[in-house]
Design a protein around this motif. Structure first.
Motif, PDB file in Angstrom:
ATOM      1  N   ARG A  75      -4.505   0.692 -11.496  1.00 51.02           N
ATOM      2  CA  ARG A  75      -3.598  -0.230 -10.802  1.00 51.02           C
ATOM      3  C   ARG A  75      -2.362  -0.439 -11.666  1.00 51.02           C
ATOM      4  O   ARG A  75      -2.461  -0.545 -12.874  1.00 51.02           O
ATOM      5  CB  ARG A  75      -4.289  -1.557 -10.547  1.00 51.02           C
ATOM      6  N   GLU A 135      -8.878   6.190 -10.859  1.00 52.24           N
ATOM      7  CA  GLU A 135      -7.930   5.314 -10.187  1.00 52.24           C
ATOM      8  C   GLU A 135      -7.465   4.243 -11.170  1.00 52.24           C
ATOM      9  O   GLU A 135      -8.220   3.838 -12.054  1.00 52.24           O
ATOM     10  CB  GLU A 135      -8.630   4.663  -8.984  1.00 52.24           C
ATOM     11  N   MET A 164       0.408  11.201 -14.241  1.00 55.87           N
ATOM     12  CA  MET A 164       1.100  10.024 -13.736  1.00 55.87           C
ATOM     13  C   MET A 164       2.051   9.374 -14.735  1.00 55.87           C
ATOM     14  O   MET A 164       3.086   8.843 -14.345  1.00 55.87           O
ATOM     15  CB  MET A 164       0.089   8.989 -13.224  1.00 55.87           C
ATOM     16  N   TYR A 185      -0.062  -1.648  -6.967  1.00 54.39           N
ATOM     17  CA  TYR A 185      -0.609  -0.483  -6.283  1.00 54.39           C
ATOM     18  C   TYR A 185      -1.833   0.067  -7.008  1.00 54.39           C
ATOM     19  O   TYR A 185      -1.950  -0.064  -8.223  1.00 54.39           O
ATOM     20  CB  TYR A 185       0.431   0.644  -6.227  1.00 54.39           C
ATOM     21  N   SER A 186      -2.711   0.719  -6.259  1.00 56.33           N
ATOM     22  CA  SER A 186      -3.789   1.527  -6.805  1.00 56.33           C
ATOM     23  C   SER A 186      -3.413   2.975  -6.566  1.00 56.33           C
ATOM     24  O   SER A 186      -2.943   3.326  -5.477  1.00 56.33           O
ATOM     25  CB  SER A 186      -5.111   1.221  -6.101  1.00 56.33           C
ATOM     26  N   TRP A 187      -3.616   3.809  -7.569  1.00 57.00           N
ATOM     27  CA  TRP A 187      -3.247   5.209  -7.461  1.00 57.00           C
ATOM     28  C   TRP A 187      -4.210   6.036  -8.302  1.00 57.00           C
ATOM     29  O   TRP A 187      -4.879   5.499  -9.185  1.00 57.00           O
ATOM     30  CB  TRP A 187      -1.807   5.408  -7.926  1.00 57.00           C
ATOM     31  N   TRP A 238      -6.968  12.449  -1.756  1.00 57.96           N
ATOM     32  CA  TRP A 238      -5.959  11.412  -1.556  1.00 57.96           C
ATOM     33  C   TRP A 238      -5.023  11.957  -0.491  1.00 57.96           C
ATOM     34  O   TRP A 238      -4.330  12.956  -0.716  1.00 57.96           O
ATOM     35  CB  TRP A 238      -5.213  11.126  -2.852  1.00 57.96           C
ATOM     36  N   THR A 280       0.841  -1.192   0.000  1.00 65.04           N
ATOM     37  CA  THR A 280       0.000   0.000   0.000  1.00 65.04           C
ATOM     38  C   THR A 280       0.877   1.242   0.000  1.00 65.04           C
ATOM     39  O   THR A 280       2.021   1.220   0.441  1.00 65.04           O
ATOM     40  CB  THR A 280      -0.932   0.039   1.225  1.00 65.04           C
ATOM     41  N   LEU A 281       0.315   2.319  -0.504  1.00 63.37           N
ATOM     42  CA  LEU A 281       0.996   3.598  -0.537  1.00 63.37           C
ATOM     43  C   LEU A 281       0.525   4.455   0.624  1.00 63.37           C
ATOM     44  O   LEU A 281      -0.573   4.252   1.152  1.00 63.37           O
ATOM     45  CB  LEU A 281       0.721   4.309  -1.868  1.00 63.37           C
ATOM     46  N   SER A 286      -0.411   7.717   0.679  1.00 62.87           N
ATOM     47  CA  SER A 286      -1.598   8.507   0.348  1.00 62.87           C
ATOM     48  C   SER A 286      -2.672   7.595  -0.215  1.00 62.87           C
ATOM     49  O   SER A 286      -2.470   6.921  -1.214  1.00 62.87           O
ATOM     50  CB  SER A 286      -1.265   9.603  -0.677  1.00 62.87           C
ATOM     51  N   ARG A 287      -3.804   7.585   0.441  1.00 64.29           N
ATOM     52  CA  ARG A 287      -4.935   6.755   0.041  1.00 64.29           C
ATOM     53  C   ARG A 287      -6.169   7.638  -0.074  1.00 64.29           C
ATOM     54  O   ARG A 287      -6.235   8.708   0.519  1.00 64.29           O
ATOM     55  CB  ARG A 287      -5.184   5.658   1.089  1.00 64.29           C
TER      56      ARG A 287
END
Length: 139
Positions: free
Chosen positions: A58, A56, A85, A66-68, A47, A3-4, A6-7
């Motif tokens: 992956r 979002e 991104m 990751y999901s971002w 976020w 996980t990152l 910032s969520r």
């Protein structure tokens, strides 16, 4: 899955923008909120504490999956930061038309939107979103 930091949060991006102390930065953030919402056709989501993200996706790298956010922005104290991104390699033509800015890997730093060609910025965002959607399943 890793996980990152910032969520996505349940915080309201409009409330966050209302709390931006610098009046010019707040107006610029309101302009970007409208632009990003219209271009991405997605609702804004906070976020972490200071990034307004749209969509979002992956991705996987050597450290995990990751999901971002697909794209987004942050009205920071020093400048507005726009998050593209995939970076700017395929967006050089669009960048030439903007005005005063600087870039880093996936960030576009703008001090003041009044010194930027907003139509060119919108076209850059349209192309960036289309590129992300062609590379990744974006929600």
């Amino acid at each position: 899955m890793s996980t990152l930091k910032s969520r996505p949060t349940a915080e309201d991006p409009c409330v966050f923008i209302e709390l931006v102390k610098n009046e010019q930065r707040r107006r610029d953030a309101e302009t970007l909120l409208t632009m990003f919402t219209n271009v991405t056709v997605r609702q804004p989501v906070m976020w972490g504490e200071s990034i307004i993200g749209f969509g979002e996706y992956r991705y996987t790298n050597t450290r995990g999956t990751y999901s971002w956010m697909m794209t987004g922005f942050s009205p920071q104290k020093q400048n507005l930061t726009l998050y593209i991104m995939q970076g700017y390699d395929n967006l050089q033509h669009e960048l030439e038309k903007h005005g005063q800015f600087r870039t880093a890997k996936s960030s576009l730093y703008i001090n003041n939107l009044s010194k930027i060609d907003l139509k060119a910025l919108e076209l850059l965002l349209v192309k960036a979103v289309a590129e992300m959607e062609s590379k990744y399943p974006c929600t």
